[in-house]
Motif scaffolding. Structure first.
Motif, PDB file in Angstrom:
ATOM      1  N   MET A   1       7.675 -21.193   3.701  1.00 15.45           N
ATOM      2  CA  MET A   1       8.863 -20.430   4.058  1.00 15.45           C
ATOM      3  C   MET A   1       8.486 -19.328   5.029  1.00 15.45           C
ATOM      4  O   MET A   1       7.411 -18.753   4.925  1.00 15.45           O
ATOM      5  CB  MET A   1       9.465 -19.838   2.770  1.00 15.45           C
ATOM      6  CG  MET A   1      10.970 -19.805   2.765  1.00 15.45           C
ATOM      7  SD  MET A   1      11.602 -19.260   1.181  1.00 15.45           S
ATOM      8  CE  MET A   1      11.719 -20.807   0.309  1.00 15.45           C
ATOM      9  N   LYS A  38      18.335 -23.166   0.414  1.00 19.93           N
ATOM     10  CA  LYS A  38      18.385 -24.304   1.343  1.00 19.93           C
ATOM     11  C   LYS A  38      19.393 -24.050   2.463  1.00 19.93           C
ATOM     12  O   LYS A  38      19.118 -24.327   3.635  1.00 19.93           O
ATOM     13  CB  LYS A  38      18.764 -25.587   0.583  1.00 19.93           C
ATOM     14  CG  LYS A  38      17.662 -26.108  -0.330  1.00 19.93           C
ATOM     15  CD  LYS A  38      18.129 -27.331  -1.099  1.00 19.93           C
ATOM     16  CE  LYS A  38      17.016 -27.836  -2.006  1.00 19.93           C
ATOM     17  NZ  LYS A  38      17.454 -29.008  -2.807  1.00 19.93           N
ATOM     18  N   GLN A  48      10.001 -23.939   8.842  1.00 23.81           N
ATOM     19  CA  GLN A  48       8.999 -24.123   7.791  1.00 23.81           C
ATOM     20  C   GLN A  48       9.668 -24.415   6.448  1.00 23.81           C
ATOM     21  O   GLN A  48       9.299 -25.351   5.736  1.00 23.81           O
ATOM     22  CB  GLN A  48       8.147 -22.852   7.694  1.00 23.81           C
ATOM     23  CG  GLN A  48       6.852 -23.042   6.912  1.00 23.81           C
ATOM     24  CD  GLN A  48       6.037 -21.748   6.875  1.00 23.81           C
ATOM     25  OE1 GLN A  48       6.213 -20.867   7.714  1.00 23.81           O
ATOM     26  NE2 GLN A  48       5.170 -21.632   5.897  1.00 23.81           N
ATOM     27  N   ALA A  49      10.671 -23.604   6.104  1.00 28.70           N
ATOM     28  CA  ALA A  49      11.383 -23.798   4.832  1.00 28.70           C
ATOM     29  C   ALA A  49      12.140 -25.121   4.835  1.00 28.70           C
ATOM     30  O   ALA A  49      12.146 -25.843   3.830  1.00 28.70           O
ATOM     31  CB  ALA A  49      12.336 -22.635   4.577  1.00 28.70           C
ATOM     32  N   TYR A  51      11.384 -27.805   6.391  1.00 24.01           N
ATOM     33  CA  TYR A  51      10.396 -28.874   6.195  1.00 24.01           C
ATOM     34  C   TYR A  51      10.066 -29.018   4.705  1.00 24.01           C
ATOM     35  O   TYR A  51      10.015 -30.125   4.174  1.00 24.01           O
ATOM     36  CB  TYR A  51       9.130 -28.562   7.006  1.00 24.01           C
ATOM     37  CG  TYR A  51       8.035 -29.589   6.832  1.00 24.01           C
ATOM     38  CD1 TYR A  51       8.107 -30.815   7.498  1.00 24.01           C
ATOM     39  CD2 TYR A  51       6.954 -29.339   5.987  1.00 24.01           C
ATOM     40  CE1 TYR A  51       7.110 -31.768   7.327  1.00 24.01           C
ATOM     41  CE2 TYR A  51       5.953 -30.286   5.808  1.00 24.01           C
ATOM     42  CZ  TYR A  51       6.033 -31.500   6.481  1.00 24.01           C
ATOM     43  OH  TYR A  51       5.053 -32.442   6.296  1.00 24.01           O
ATOM     44  N   GLN A  52       9.881 -27.875   4.022  1.00 21.29           N
ATOM     45  CA  GLN A  52       9.579 -27.901   2.578  1.00 21.29           C
ATOM     46  C   GLN A  52      10.740 -28.484   1.779  1.00 21.29           C
ATOM     47  O   GLN A  52      10.530 -29.191   0.800  1.00 21.29           O
ATOM     48  CB  GLN A  52       9.282 -26.482   2.079  1.00 21.29           C
ATOM     49  CG  GLN A  52       7.944 -25.935   2.563  1.00 21.29           C
ATOM     50  CD  GLN A  52       7.746 -24.463   2.192  1.00 21.29           C
ATOM     51  OE1 GLN A  52       8.648 -23.808   1.680  1.00 21.29           O
ATOM     52  NE2 GLN A  52       6.563 -23.948   2.459  1.00 21.29           N
ATOM     53  N   ASN A  54      12.874 -30.615   2.905  1.00 20.79           N
ATOM     54  CA  ASN A  54      13.217 -31.927   3.468  1.00 20.79           C
ATOM     55  C   ASN A  54      14.612 -31.912   4.110  1.00 20.79           C
ATOM     56  O   ASN A  54      15.424 -32.808   3.905  1.00 20.79           O
ATOM     57  CB  ASN A  54      13.131 -33.012   2.382  1.00 20.79           C
ATOM     58  CG  ASN A  54      13.053 -34.399   2.980  1.00 20.79           C
ATOM     59  OD1 ASN A  54      12.609 -34.577   4.114  1.00 20.79           O
ATOM     60  ND2 ASN A  54      13.520 -35.385   2.244  1.00 20.79           N
TER      61      ASN A  54
END
Length: 204
Positions: A1, A38, A48-49, A51-52, A54
């Protein structure tokens, strides 16, 4: 994040905005924080967040959950986090159906390609998908939202136009209401973010 973003501070700020919009009873529950993280990550373009989580930043958002869990109010709050070039308009699906009764097929054009004198189609959040009915205009029945979503899918492919949706329908119910083509295209059009089926009705 992204460490430069303080998500708890953003949530506190959103709660203040919610009180301004919806009154003193508005509260962001801790049980909803994961959903809101989200949404914040998506609308602030925190790569970055996302990506984490999805989440694909090249798609819109399909926010699902039970009646009264706060989908509409959250999407209205997300407008305050959205950069000017990604601004969207929240439009209730029932209102679109009433417009169709009055003005007919040009309403499908209005919410897909845009008005005749509008150079660019708009990004929308279609609120409460499933609350509208199939409607007749001069005797011809039309599934208005299905037609709009299919048109917007074409615009998504050609122009990367974003579409957001809130609904309390499940994937199976979406297919039943709008057909397999719409359900299939929604997978490509939107990231699914879902409240738990037992999420609290905040209107009670």
């Amino acid at each position: 994040m992204n460490t430069t973003l303080s998500y708890p501070e953003i949530i506190a700020w959103l709660e203040k905005k919610g009180v301004e919009l919806y009154g003193k009873k508005f509260k962001i529950l801790e049980t909803d924080h994961e959903i809101i993280y989200k949404l914040i990550a998506y609308f602030l373009k925190d790569e970055q967040a996302c990506y984490q989580f999805n989440i694909d930043l090249e798609k819109g958002i399909l926010l699902t959950g039970p009646i009264g869990c706060g989908k509409t109010s959250l999407m209205n709050l997300m407008k305050f986090l959205t950069a000017t070039e990604h601004k969207f308009f929240v439009k209730p699906c029932r209102d679109i159906s009433f417009e169709f009764i009055q003005d007919g097929y040009q309403i499908i054009h209005k919410y897909s390609n845009g008005k005749l004198y509008q150079s660019e189609p708009r990004s929308y959040c279609f609120d409460d998908l499933g609350t509208e009915n199939n409607l007749k205009y001069f005797g011809n029945e039309c599934n208005v939202m299905a037609e709009i979503l299919l048109s917007r899918y074409d615009l998504f492919i050609s122009k990367k136009l974003f579409t957001h949706i809130t609904t309390n329908l499940s994937a199976t119910e979406i297919e039943k209401h709008y057909g397999n083509r719409v359900r299939s295209r929604l997978r490509e059009l939107c990231n699914l973010i879902a409240f738990d089926n037992v999420a609290k009705d905040k209107r009670k």
